[in-house]
Design a protein around this motif. Structure first.
Motif, PDB file in Angstrom:
ATOM      1  N   TYR A  82      18.439   1.971   8.679  1.00 47.61           N
ATOM      2  CA  TYR A  82      17.229   1.192   8.925  1.00 47.61           C
ATOM      3  C   TYR A  82      16.132   1.568   7.918  1.00 47.61           C
ATOM      4  O   TYR A  82      15.530   0.703   7.273  1.00 47.61           O
ATOM      5  CB  TYR A  82      16.716   1.417  10.349  1.00 47.61           C
ATOM      6  N   GLY A  83      15.840   2.850   7.808  1.00 47.61           N
ATOM      7  CA  GLY A  83      14.750   3.295   6.949  1.00 47.61           C
ATOM      8  C   GLY A  83      14.967   2.954   5.493  1.00 47.61           C
ATOM      9  O   GLY A  83      14.032   2.562   4.779  1.00 47.61           O
ATOM     10  N   LYS A  84      16.203   3.100   5.051  1.00 45.83           N
ATOM     11  CA  LYS A  84      16.549   2.777   3.663  1.00 45.83           C
ATOM     12  C   LYS A  84      16.357   1.287   3.391  1.00 45.83           C
ATOM     13  O   LYS A  84      15.720   0.896   2.403  1.00 45.83           O
ATOM     14  CB  LYS A  84      17.993   3.207   3.423  1.00 45.83           C
ATOM     15  N   ALA A  85      16.895   0.457   4.285  1.00 45.98           N
ATOM     16  CA  ALA A  85      16.790  -0.994   4.095  1.00 45.98           C
ATOM     17  C   ALA A  85      15.355  -1.473   4.199  1.00 45.98           C
ATOM     18  O   ALA A  85      14.920  -2.357   3.449  1.00 45.98           O
ATOM     19  CB  ALA A  85      17.664  -1.709   5.119  1.00 45.98           C
ATOM     20  N   ARG A  86      14.613  -0.905   5.119  1.00 49.37           N
ATOM     21  CA  ARG A  86      13.220  -1.306   5.305  1.00 49.37           C
ATOM     22  C   ARG A  86      12.415  -1.085   4.029  1.00 49.37           C
ATOM     23  O   ARG A  86      11.674  -1.966   3.567  1.00 49.37           O
ATOM     24  CB  ARG A  86      12.650  -0.500   6.468  1.00 49.37           C
ATOM     25  N   LEU A  87      12.547   0.087   3.430  1.00 49.85           N
ATOM     26  CA  LEU A  87      11.797   0.407   2.223  1.00 49.85           C
ATOM     27  C   LEU A  87      12.279  -0.429   1.045  1.00 49.85           C
ATOM     28  O   LEU A  87      11.476  -0.895   0.225  1.00 49.85           O
ATOM     29  CB  LEU A  87      11.928   1.899   1.911  1.00 49.85           C
ATOM     30  N   LEU A  88      13.580  -0.652   0.979  1.00 45.97           N
ATOM     31  CA  LEU A  88      14.136  -1.417  -0.124  1.00 45.97           C
ATOM     32  C   LEU A  88      13.676  -2.874  -0.086  1.00 45.97           C
ATOM     33  O   LEU A  88      13.223  -3.425  -1.091  1.00 45.97           O
ATOM     34  CB  LEU A  88      15.665  -1.328  -0.064  1.00 45.97           C
ATOM     35  N   VAL A  89      13.773  -3.503   1.090  1.00 50.28           N
ATOM     36  CA  VAL A  89      13.389  -4.917   1.204  1.00 50.28           C
ATOM     37  C   VAL A  89      11.889  -5.087   1.002  1.00 50.28           C
ATOM     38  O   VAL A  89      11.442  -6.029   0.325  1.00 50.28           O
ATOM     39  CB  VAL A  89      13.828  -5.483   2.572  1.00 50.28           C
ATOM     40  N   GLU A  90      11.112  -4.192   1.593  1.00 47.68           N
ATOM     41  CA  GLU A  90       9.657  -4.267   1.414  1.00 47.68           C
ATOM     42  C   GLU A  90       9.296  -4.175  -0.062  1.00 47.68           C
ATOM     43  O   GLU A  90       8.449  -4.933  -0.562  1.00 47.68           O
ATOM     44  CB  GLU A  90       8.986  -3.143   2.196  1.00 47.68           C
ATOM     45  N   SER A  91       9.949  -3.265  -0.781  1.00 46.93           N
ATOM     46  CA  SER A  91       9.664  -3.080  -2.208  1.00 46.93           C
ATOM     47  C   SER A  91      10.085  -4.294  -3.017  1.00 46.93           C
ATOM     48  O   SER A  91       9.371  -4.736  -3.933  1.00 46.93           O
ATOM     49  CB  SER A  91      10.378  -1.826  -2.729  1.00 46.93           C
ATOM     50  N   GLU A 124      11.334  -6.746   9.708  1.00 50.23           N
ATOM     51  CA  GLU A 124      10.052  -6.051   9.730  1.00 50.23           C
ATOM     52  C   GLU A 124       9.494  -5.861   8.317  1.00 50.23           C
ATOM     53  O   GLU A 124       8.276  -5.985   8.101  1.00 50.23           O
ATOM     54  CB  GLU A 124      10.210  -4.718  10.453  1.00 50.23           C
ATOM     55  N   ALA A 125      10.372  -5.594   7.357  1.00 55.84           N
ATOM     56  CA  ALA A 125       9.921  -5.432   5.977  1.00 55.84           C
ATOM     57  C   ALA A 125       9.337  -6.727   5.434  1.00 55.84           C
ATOM     58  O   ALA A 125       8.316  -6.719   4.725  1.00 55.84           O
ATOM     59  CB  ALA A 125      11.079  -4.959   5.102  1.00 55.84           C
ATOM     60  N   ARG A 126       9.966  -7.859   5.751  1.00 53.24           N
ATOM     61  CA  ARG A 126       9.444  -9.150   5.296  1.00 53.24           C
ATOM     62  C   ARG A 126       8.060  -9.411   5.886  1.00 53.24           C
ATOM     63  O   ARG A 126       7.160  -9.900   5.196  1.00 53.24           O
ATOM     64  CB  ARG A 126      10.378 -10.290   5.679  1.00 53.24           C
ATOM     65  N   ALA A 127       7.886  -9.086   7.155  1.00 53.83           N
ATOM     66  CA  ALA A 127       6.583  -9.288   7.793  1.00 53.83           C
ATOM     67  C   ALA A 127       5.522  -8.425   7.133  1.00 53.83           C
ATOM     68  O   ALA A 127       4.387  -8.876   6.897  1.00 53.83           O
ATOM     69  CB  ALA A 127       6.679  -8.977   9.284  1.00 53.83           C
ATOM     70  N   ILE A 128       5.862  -7.183   6.844  1.00 52.47           N
ATOM     71  CA  ILE A 128       4.916  -6.279   6.181  1.00 52.47           C
ATOM     72  C   ILE A 128       4.573  -6.809   4.796  1.00 52.47           C
ATOM     73  O   ILE A 128       3.399  -6.800   4.378  1.00 52.47           O
ATOM     74  CB  ILE A 128       5.499  -4.857   6.107  1.00 52.47           C
ATOM     75  N   PRO A 163       1.432  -1.197   5.363  1.00 55.82           N
ATOM     76  CA  PRO A 163       2.678  -0.623   5.891  1.00 55.82           C
ATOM     77  C   PRO A 163       2.427   0.461   6.933  1.00 55.82           C
ATOM     78  O   PRO A 163       3.093   0.495   7.977  1.00 55.82           O
ATOM     79  CB  PRO A 163       3.360  -0.058   4.635  1.00 55.82           C
ATOM     80  N   LEU A 164       1.465   1.347   6.676  1.00 59.26           N
ATOM     81  CA  LEU A 164       1.144   2.414   7.629  1.00 59.26           C
ATOM     82  C   LEU A 164       0.652   1.832   8.953  1.00 59.26           C
ATOM     83  O   LEU A 164       1.133   2.217  10.031  1.00 59.26           O
ATOM     84  CB  LEU A 164       0.080   3.340   7.022  1.00 59.26           C
ATOM     85  N   LEU A 165      -0.298   0.917   8.896  1.00 62.53           N
ATOM     86  CA  LEU A 165      -0.884   0.363  10.117  1.00 62.53           C
ATOM     87  C   LEU A 165       0.142  -0.430  10.924  1.00 62.53           C
ATOM     88  O   LEU A 165       0.185  -0.347  12.152  1.00 62.53           O
ATOM     89  CB  LEU A 165      -2.077  -0.524   9.767  1.00 62.53           C
ATOM     90  N   THR A 166       0.978  -1.193  10.222  1.00 61.90           N
ATOM     91  CA  THR A 166       2.005  -1.954  10.931  1.00 61.90           C
ATOM     92  C   THR A 166       3.006  -1.024  11.597  1.00 61.90           C
ATOM     93  O   THR A 166       3.432  -1.262  12.731  1.00 61.90           O
ATOM     94  CB  THR A 166       2.725  -2.923   9.961  1.00 61.90           C
TER      95      THR A 166
END
Length: 496
Positions: free
Chosen positions: A123-132, A174-178, A484-487
Motif C-alpha cells: 500500500y505505502g509503496k503504491a501510494r507514494l508512487l502513484v501520487e508522485s 487515495e493517491a489520485r485524490a491527494i 498529503p500530510l493533512l489528508t
C-alpha cells in the motif's frame, strides 16, 4: 491520467512501454527475470553491455524485444536491494516519467512486485508512487500565449501480486485524490494576486459547494467580522482596497452529531508587509502567503473526492496586507474577537492577526481537533529549510498524530517547543500581548501568540513558510504541500 491495477504476468500484456526495475549491479527481481526469460535473455544481454548500472533513477530504453507484447521496455535503476528510500523512489518516478512523457505511447505498464522501498508495504509503496506520478505532470500555463503540448501518455497500469491487489487499489484511489487536491492548491498558489484575492477565493468556495451537496459554505464579510469583534483580522485588511473574507466550509460526511475536525488556513493573498514594508527583491513571491488557505482548499478537495466518513470544518482567513493612508501602524492596539488586546509592533507579522480571530471563531464548532496551516515566519526557513514544516501544539497526542501522518505521507514536519519562557517575549507594556517577540525564536513566539487563542480545544500549528513553494528561478512555484500530510491525518481519523 488514469491508473489501473492488475494482477498479471507483464510479459503477456500488450502495452506501449513496459517499465522494469533493475537493482544495482544488474540485479533482477522475480518479475524482471520472467520478462528476461520470455525475451530470450534480452534484458541480461543489455545489462552485460554495461549501459545501466542500476543506480536509482538511471534509465535504459529498449525497443522490439523478442517474444514480448510490449513495444518497448524501459529499464530503471532502483539501487541496492531493499535500500530504496522514499526520496530515492521519488527520483526513480521522476526519471520514469521523464522518459515516458517523451514517447509516443499512450499507456505504460509498471511492474511493482520487484520494487522494494524501505519501511513501506505494498500500500505505502503504491501510494507514494502513484501520487508522485500524478503530480509529475503538473503544469501551470494559464497565462502563457503558447500552451504546453499535451503528452501522449494517458494511462498507467500497475502490475502487482494478487494478494496485494486490494491494498494497491486503495492506495491508487487515495493517491489520485491527494494529487487532485495538490493540483488545486498549486493552481491557487500560482495565480497572480490581481486575480486571486479574498473575494476570488470566496467564489471558489461557492463553486466547490455547488458541486458537492454535503458541503456548506458561509462567507463572512467586513460587516459580519465587525459584528463579531474581529479587530485583529480587520486591522490587517484596512490598508487594502480588497475587502477581507473569512470563508467557512463545512463538510458533513460523518454521522450527525459527531464533532468535526477543523483546518484553519492563513490566506494573505498578497503581503507587502504593510507599513513595515518588505524589501522589493522577491516580493512577487508574497502571492504565496495564502499557501495555508490553498492547502486547506486542496485537502478539502481530496476529502470530497474520497467522500471520507468524517465531519470537517475549513476556515480560511483571507485578506490582503497593503500600505496606505488607512493602513495599520506599528504601535496600534487592536481588540481581538476573544477580547484580548494586541499591540501591533510590526505590521508584517499579520498572519497571526487574521489567524487569532479565526481560531477564536473555530470554538463555536466544538471541534475534536484544530490544525492551523500558515506561511507564517521566515524564521522557520532559517531553522528547518525547505524540507520539513514546523509543528507546535498544545496536545502531545495531536502533535504525534500529525508527525506520524507526515511520515506516512512523506510530507514531514518537525516539532518545536512551546515553553512558557518563550511566552514572556510577547509581553507588552500597553496591551495584553505584542504581535512579535523580538529576533529570537521567531517561529516559536509566533506559535506562542496563536496558542493564547486556542485554550478551548486540542490545537496544532503548521508553519509551512519553507515548504509551500519553491522560490526563485525557472522552477518557482507552489508545491502543493502539506496536502498529503493533512489528508493522511484525516484518513487516520476515519472510524474503524
Amino acid at each position: 491520467m488514469d491508473f489501473i491495477v492488475k494482477s498479471a504476468r507483464p510479459e503477456t500484456l500488450k502495452t506501449a512501454t513496459l517499465v522494469i526495475p533493475v537493482g544495482e549491479g544488474g540485479l533482477l527481481g522475480a518479475t524482471a527475470k520472467a520478462v528476461d526469460t520470455a525475451s530470450g535473455g534480452a534484458i541480461t544481454t543489455l545489462l552485460k553491455r554495461g549501459d545501466l548500472a542500476g543506480k536509482p533513477g538511471q534509465t535504459l530504453l529498449a525497443h522490439g524485444l523478442a517474444n514480448l507484447k510490449a513495444e518497448r521496455v524501459l529499464l530503471v535503476g532502483t539501487g541496492k536491494e531493499a535500500e530504496l528510500s522514499d526520496r530515492q523512489l521519488r527520483k526513480v518516478v521522476a526519471a520514469v516519467y521523464g522518459v515516458l512523457k517523451t514517447l509516443a505511447g499512450s499507456d505504460a505498464l509498471l511492474a511493482l512486485q520487484d520494487l522494494q522501498v524501505k519501511g513501506r508495504d505494498a500500500y505505502g509503496k503504491a501510494r507514494l508512487l502513484v501520487e508522485s506520478l500524478a503530480d509529475a505532470g503538473y503544469q501551470f500555463d494559464r497565462f502563457k500565449s503558447q500552451k504546453a503540448t499535451p503528452g501522449a501518455l494517458k494511462k498507467i497500469t500497475l502490475i502487482t501480486d494478487k494478494a496485494d491487489t486490494a491494498a494497491v487499489e486503495r492506495a491508487t484511489r487515495e493517491a489520485r485524490a491527494i494529487a487532485i487536491g495538490m493540483t488545486l492548491t498549486k493552481d491557487l498558489g500560482n495565480l497572480p494576486p490581481n486575480i486571486c484575492h479574498p473575494s476570488y477565493l470566496a467564489e471558489q468556495a461557492k463553486e466547490l459547494a455547488k458541486a458537492h451537496k454535503n458541503l456548506k459554505v458561509d462567507i463572512l464579510d467586513e460587516k459580519k467580522l465587525q459584528a463579531l469583534g474581529a479587530g485583529a483580522f480587520l486591522a490587517v485588511a484596512q490598508g487594502s482596497d480588497q475587502p477581507p473574507r473569512m470563508i467557512v466550509m463545512q463538510y458533513n460526511g460523518g454521522r450527525k452529531g459527531d464533532k468535526p475536525h477543523a483546518l484553519v488556513g492563513k490566506g494573505i493573498t498578497f503581503d507587502t508587509g504593510g507599513i513595515s514594508i518588505k524589501p522589493a527583491a522577491g516580493m512577487d513571491e508574497m502571492k504565496y502567503d495564502m499557501g495555508g488557505a490553498a492547502s486547506v482548499f486542496g485537502t478539502l478537495r481530496a476529502v470530497l473526492e474520497l467522500q471520507l466518513p468524517i465531519n470537517l470544518v475549513c476556515l480560511l482567513a483571507c485578506a490582503e496586507n497593503m500600505p496606505s493612508g488607512g493602513a495599520t501602524r506599528p504601535g496600534d492596539i487592536v481588540t481581538t474577537m476573544s477580547g484580548q488586546t494586541v499591540e501591533i509592533l510590526n505590521t508584517d507579522a499579520e498572519g497571526r492577526l487574521v489567524l487569532c480571530d479565526t481560531l477564536t471563531y473555530a470554538e463555536r464548532f466544538k471541534p475534536q481537533s484544530v490544525i492551523d496551516i500558515a506561511t507564517l515566519t521566515g524564521a522557520c526557513i532559517v531553522a528547518l529549510g525547505s524540507n520539513v514544516s514546523g509543528l507546535m501544539g498544545n496536545d502531545d497526542e495531536l502533535v504525534n498524530q500529525i508527525l506520524a501522518a507526515g511520515r506516512q505521507a512523506d510530507d514531514r514536519a518537525w516539532q518545536l517547543p512551546l515553553y512558557d519562557e518563550y511566552q514572556e517575549q510577547l509581553d507588552s507594556p500597553f496591551a495584553d500581548i505584542a504581535n512579535i517577540g523580538g529576533p529570537k525564536a521567531g517561529t516559536i513566539t509566533a506559535g506562542c501568540f496563536l496558542s493564547r487563542f486556542t485554550k478551548a480545544y486540542k490545537w496544532a500549528h503548521l508553519d509551512i513558510a519553507g515548504t509551500a513553494w519553491v522560490s526563485g528561478g525557472k522552477d518557482k512555484g507552489a508545491t502543493g504541500r502539506p496536502v498529503p500530510l493533512l489528508t493522511q491525518y484525516l484518513l487516520d481519523r476515519v472510524p474503524a
